[in-house]
Motif scaffolding. Structure first.
Motif, mmCIF file in Angstrom:
data_model
loop_
_atom_site.group_PDB
_atom_site.id
_atom_site.type_symbol
_atom_site.label_atom_id
_atom_site.label_comp_id
_atom_site.label_asym_id
_atom_site.label_seq_id
_atom_site.Cartn_x
_atom_site.Cartn_y
_atom_site.Cartn_z
ATOM 1 N N ASN A 19 56.628 -29.234 15.371
ATOM 2 C CA ASN A 19 55.396 -28.529 15.715
ATOM 3 C C ASN A 19 54.802 -27.740 14.556
ATOM 4 O OD1 ASN A 19 54.790 -28.826 18.755
ATOM 5 N ND2 ASN A 19 56.989 -28.429 18.748
ATOM 6 N N GLU A 20 55.626 -27.298 13.627
ATOM 7 C CA GLU A 20 55.138 -26.457 12.536
ATOM 8 C C GLU A 20 55.160 -27.153 11.182
ATOM 9 O OE1 GLU A 20 53.807 -23.643 13.193
ATOM 10 O OE2 GLU A 20 54.474 -23.420 15.282
ATOM 11 N N ASP A 40 64.161 -31.853 15.499
ATOM 12 C CA ASP A 40 63.989 -30.411 15.329
ATOM 13 C C ASP A 40 62.577 -30.088 15.828
ATOM 14 O OD1 ASP A 40 63.342 -27.849 14.407
ATOM 15 O OD2 ASP A 40 64.439 -28.076 12.536
ATOM 16 N N TRP A 41 62.483 -29.547 17.036
ATOM 17 C CA TRP A 41 61.175 -29.350 17.649
ATOM 18 C C TRP A 41 60.340 -28.305 16.920
ATOM 19 C CZ3 TRP A 41 59.873 -33.219 20.477
ATOM 20 C CH2 TRP A 41 60.852 -33.926 21.170
ATOM 21 N N GLU A 42 60.989 -27.316 16.333
ATOM 22 C CA GLU A 42 60.242 -26.319 15.559
ATOM 23 C C GLU A 42 59.586 -26.975 14.358
ATOM 24 O OE1 GLU A 42 58.649 -22.580 14.870
ATOM 25 O OE2 GLU A 42 59.824 -23.281 16.595
ATOM 26 N N ASP A 71 57.284 -31.067 23.127
ATOM 27 C CA ASP A 71 58.732 -31.100 23.289
ATOM 28 C C ASP A 71 59.125 -32.469 23.833
ATOM 29 O OD1 ASP A 71 58.351 -31.008 26.144
ATOM 30 O OD2 ASP A 71 58.207 -28.826 26.028
ATOM 31 N N ARG A 78 51.892 -27.302 21.554
ATOM 32 C CA ARG A 78 53.290 -27.494 21.169
ATOM 33 C C ARG A 78 53.888 -28.625 21.992
ATOM 34 N NH1 ARG A 78 55.243 -23.905 17.744
ATOM 35 N NH2 ARG A 78 57.402 -24.552 18.175
#
Length: 379
Positions: free
Chosen positions: A161-162, A156-158, A190, A188
């Protein structure tokens, strides 16, 4: 000195007090990366929360899957990835002693060389010698496009990063030769950044990111330990997972030579980095002792203030977890993606954490007292 009552505590016999930051440092090493999966399982079982993961090559892949999933799914997704990439090899019986196991190991590595690894890389139909100049097909023997799809399905890339875990992955610029870390504290990330960290030539092609082309960070340094220590801002506990041992026996055969050379090349002088940092900390401690003897009126002197800033530091404890290969594993150990060997590497990682935590009272004393040291407790 650390405030014990304010610390998170791991589920270990000594109820290990965890410092402000716990980092997991993952070296590159291809198929040997399953050992890192076992280490993570052992840490999770002990209730040791990870705040920062830094990885190179396969270490970057493992790191992304961990950081890109919620706590309840991390181990499940990491294990699923390793089961996927080891699903294609035929299962051969392992009974029959070291010589038979070594033969199976060589056959499995040969299968990977010919067929690739599912969800990871596939052999190119056209030999790079005959591919158009400057095309990715001319720069590698395998196509790593399957890894992009695999990462997107497991990460889950979101969240990566968060989320709460800081992630750092290392790669080297093909044209400048400069090494750098892609870090979620600065940018960010990916799938491209993870693939760049693991794009080892000439097997895998370079990865383009914003107009620049990147190769495997292990070409320059196969361990991100220095990056973590250079960016330390508070007390730190580091679990440094190495897949190639720096020490080993004198080779007895030419195949032993290949294996030993690879160990030395990719061990990345981890202990030298640790030793240098500890020596530096001792020197800073000596400077602080001298500064403490200066009269108060010199505290505002610019030179004294500058020296005080240079000598300031936080405590760090580095726990080395080193995979020590068995006699049947040769120079192709990082290329042998069989299920049986993956299970073996994984269980070795679990066992390394279990053995280390038998001595967690040593770690606890150092963390509580604010001392700095390096440990290898799983020998």
């Amino acid at each position: 000195m650390a405030d014990v009552e304010s610390r998170r505590r791991a589920k270990t016999p000594e109820r290990l007090p965890l410092p402000d930051t716990v980092a997991l440092v993952l070296q590159g090493g291809g198929a040997l990366g399953a050992y890192q999966g076992g280490v993570f399982e052992g840490l999770q079982d002990k209730g040791i929360e990870i705040d920062w993961i830094a990885g190179i090559s396969i270490g970057a892949v493992n790191a992304a899957i961990i950081a890109g999933n919620p706590p309840r799914n991390r181990l499940v997704r990491l294990r699923a990835f390793w089961e996927e990439v080891t699903a294609a090899l035929p299962t051969l019986p392992l009974a029959g002693g070291e010589e038979w196991r070594e033969l199976v190991h060589i056959l499995s590595a040969g299968y990977v060389a010919a067929q690739g690894v599912p969800g990871f890389f596939t052999p190119r139909l056209l030999n790079p010698m005959f591919a158009p100049s400057k095309s990715t097909g001319a720069l590698s023997f395998y196509d790593s496009a399957p890894l992009a799809r695999t990462l997107d399905s497991y990460v889950d890339w979101e969240l990566l990063n968060e989320g709460p875990i800081r992630l750092s992955v290392g790669a080297v610029n093909v044209e400048t030769g400069n090494f750098r870390y892609f870090d979620t504290r600065r940018e960010r990330l990916d799938a491209r950044h993870i693939m760049a960290s693991g794009a080892l030539p000439p097997g895998l092609p370079p990865i383009e990111i914003d107009g620049a082309w990147w190769w495997d960070g292990g070409i320059v340094s196969n361990t991100p330990l220095a990056h973590v220590l250079d960016n330390q801002r508070e007390d730190l506990l580091v679990f440094q997972v190495d897949l190639f041992p720096a020490r080993g026996a004198l080779p007895a055969t030419i195949m032993d030579v290949y294996s030993r050379e690879k160990d030395i090349r990719y061990s990345s002088r981890t202990r030298q980095v640790t030793d240098q940092r500890i020596r530096l900390r001792k020197e800073r401690e000596a400077i602080r002792k001298v500064l403490a003897k200066l009269p108060p009126e010199l505290a505002s002197d610019p030179d004294v203030a500058h020296l005080t800033k240079l000598a300031a530091e936080h405590a760090v404890n580095v726990v080395h977890l080193i995979y020590r290969r068995h006699g049947w594993e040769g120079s192709a150990s990082d290329f042998e993606f069989s299920r049986a060997t993956m299970d073996h590497h994984w269980q070795e990682g679990v066992a390394a954490i279990a053995e280390t935590m038998r001595h967690d009272s040593l770690l606890a004393r150092n963390i509580v007292s604010g001392h700095t040291a390096a440990f290898d407790l799983a020998q």
